[in-house]
Motif scaffolding. Sequence first.
Motif, PDB file in Angstrom:
ATOM      1  N   UNK A   1       0.841  -1.200   0.000  1.00  0.00           N
ATOM      2  CA  UNK A   1       0.000   0.000   0.000  1.00  0.00           C
ATOM      3  C   UNK A   1       0.868   1.239   0.000  1.00  0.00           C
ATOM      4  N   UNK A   2       0.221   2.406  -0.091  1.00  0.00           N
ATOM      5  CA  UNK A   2       0.954   3.660   0.114  1.00  0.00           C
ATOM      6  C   UNK A   2      -0.019   4.764   0.511  1.00  0.00           C
ATOM      7  N   UNK A   3       0.554   5.817   1.061  1.00  0.00           N
ATOM      8  CA  UNK A   3      -0.220   6.983   1.498  1.00  0.00           C
ATOM      9  C   UNK A   3      -0.053   8.090   0.473  1.00  0.00           C
ATOM     10  N   UNK A   4      -1.176   8.701   0.101  1.00  0.00           N
ATOM     11  CA  UNK A   4      -1.109   9.791  -0.876  1.00  0.00           C
ATOM     12  C   UNK A   4      -2.098  10.895  -0.515  1.00  0.00           C
ATOM     13  N   UNK A   5      -1.682  12.133  -0.815  1.00  0.00           N
ATOM     14  CA  UNK A   5      -2.576  13.284  -0.630  1.00  0.00           C
ATOM     15  C   UNK A   5      -3.621  13.352  -1.746  1.00  0.00           C
ATOM     16  N   UNK A   6      -3.402  12.540  -2.804  1.00  0.00           N
ATOM     17  CA  UNK A   6      -4.285  12.572  -3.979  1.00  0.00           C
ATOM     18  C   UNK A   6      -4.866  11.180  -4.256  1.00  0.00           C
ATOM     19  N   UNK A   7      -5.721  10.679  -3.360  1.00  0.00           N
ATOM     20  CA  UNK A   7      -6.248   9.326  -3.551  1.00  0.00           C
ATOM     21  C   UNK A   7      -7.019   9.155  -4.860  1.00  0.00           C
ATOM     22  N   UNK A   8      -7.691  10.213  -5.310  1.00  0.00           N
ATOM     23  CA  UNK A   8      -8.463  10.097  -6.558  1.00  0.00           C
ATOM     24  C   UNK A   8      -7.541   9.733  -7.730  1.00  0.00           C
ATOM     25  N   UNK A   9      -6.437  10.479  -7.824  1.00  0.00           N
ATOM     26  CA  UNK A   9      -5.458  10.231  -8.888  1.00  0.00           C
ATOM     27  C   UNK A   9      -4.895   8.802  -8.766  1.00  0.00           C
ATOM     28  N   UNK A  10      -4.589   8.381  -7.562  1.00  0.00           N
ATOM     29  CA  UNK A  10      -4.000   7.051  -7.341  1.00  0.00           C
ATOM     30  C   UNK A  10      -4.973   5.939  -7.730  1.00  0.00           C
ATOM     31  N   UNK A  11      -6.251   6.122  -7.392  1.00  0.00           N
ATOM     32  CA  UNK A  11      -7.259   5.104  -7.726  1.00  0.00           C
ATOM     33  C   UNK A  11      -7.405   5.000  -9.243  1.00  0.00           C
ATOM     34  N   UNK A  12      -7.415   6.153  -9.908  1.00  0.00           N
ATOM     35  CA  UNK A  12      -7.524   6.136 -11.382  1.00  0.00           C
ATOM     36  C   UNK A  12      -6.354   5.377 -11.996  1.00  0.00           C
ATOM     37  N   UNK A  13      -5.157   5.661 -11.512  1.00  0.00           N
ATOM     38  CA  UNK A  13      -3.955   4.996 -12.036  1.00  0.00           C
ATOM     39  C   UNK A  13      -3.976   3.498 -11.764  1.00  0.00           C
TER      40      UNK A  13
END
Length: 241
Positions: free
Chosen positions: A225-237
């Motif tokens: 897993x990882x932590x991101x300030x931009x979960x929307x972008x990460x989910x799309x990717x």
Amino acid sequence: MTKIFGHRGSAGTHPENTMISFEQAYKDGADGIELDVQLSKDGIPVVIHDEKVNRTTDSKGFVQDLTLHELKKLNAVHKFKKQFKHAEIPTLEEVLEWASRKQTIVNIELKNSILPYAGMEEKVLDLVDKYKMAHLIIFSSFNHYSIARLNTLAPNIEKAVLYMEGIYKPWDYTKWVGGSGIHPHIKAATASIIQRSQHAGVPVRPFTVNDEKVMKRLFEEGCAGFFTDYPKKAVQLKYQN
Ligand code: G3P
Ligand code: CA
């Protein structure tokens, strides 16, 4: 599959560590959220990153010098004043009540490496118990004494050591202090560390990953897993892959 955690919710687009930030991460399809806990003057676990309210609210002072009643009067919209009028500092209880309804994973980071906060582990565990969230919680802290203490009090809940730099064999180290995972700074999360740690049965979840190229690398390496300030972008990717 690599799990995506909304760091302080959706801190890149919403006021960090507030309900609107957590709700957005959930709506965007994050697997879980990450939050930071400090204690108020009256000993209530509250969700705020810094020891002081200065950076993220319209006031000044240490969290530990303000009662919950006083903290609740502050506006925590921080740098998002234009988009959001008002946001409260949530209590941990409020977030857990919401997360238990959504059945979403919560990484609770105990912010007790600068101020000691006596009894913090017990208070946080009482709330996890109250909302029957044990199976959805990952505890973490830069204070590894706290990880050891949590392990004594709640051996069955997942725990991870947070760290910035090159710990030798961190997969062994975390087990030694009572953890089950590792949360390294992304710069300390090389392909070799991820591979060797996860081979030893210790999941790796680096922070804070906002760069798309790095996200892709972590997906390819099968990072837990990882932590991101931009979960929307990460989910799309993640679902493009
Ligand atoms: O838990 C990962 C990350 O949140 C640790 O650093 O400073 O953002 O709380 P920080
Ligand atoms: Ca944190």
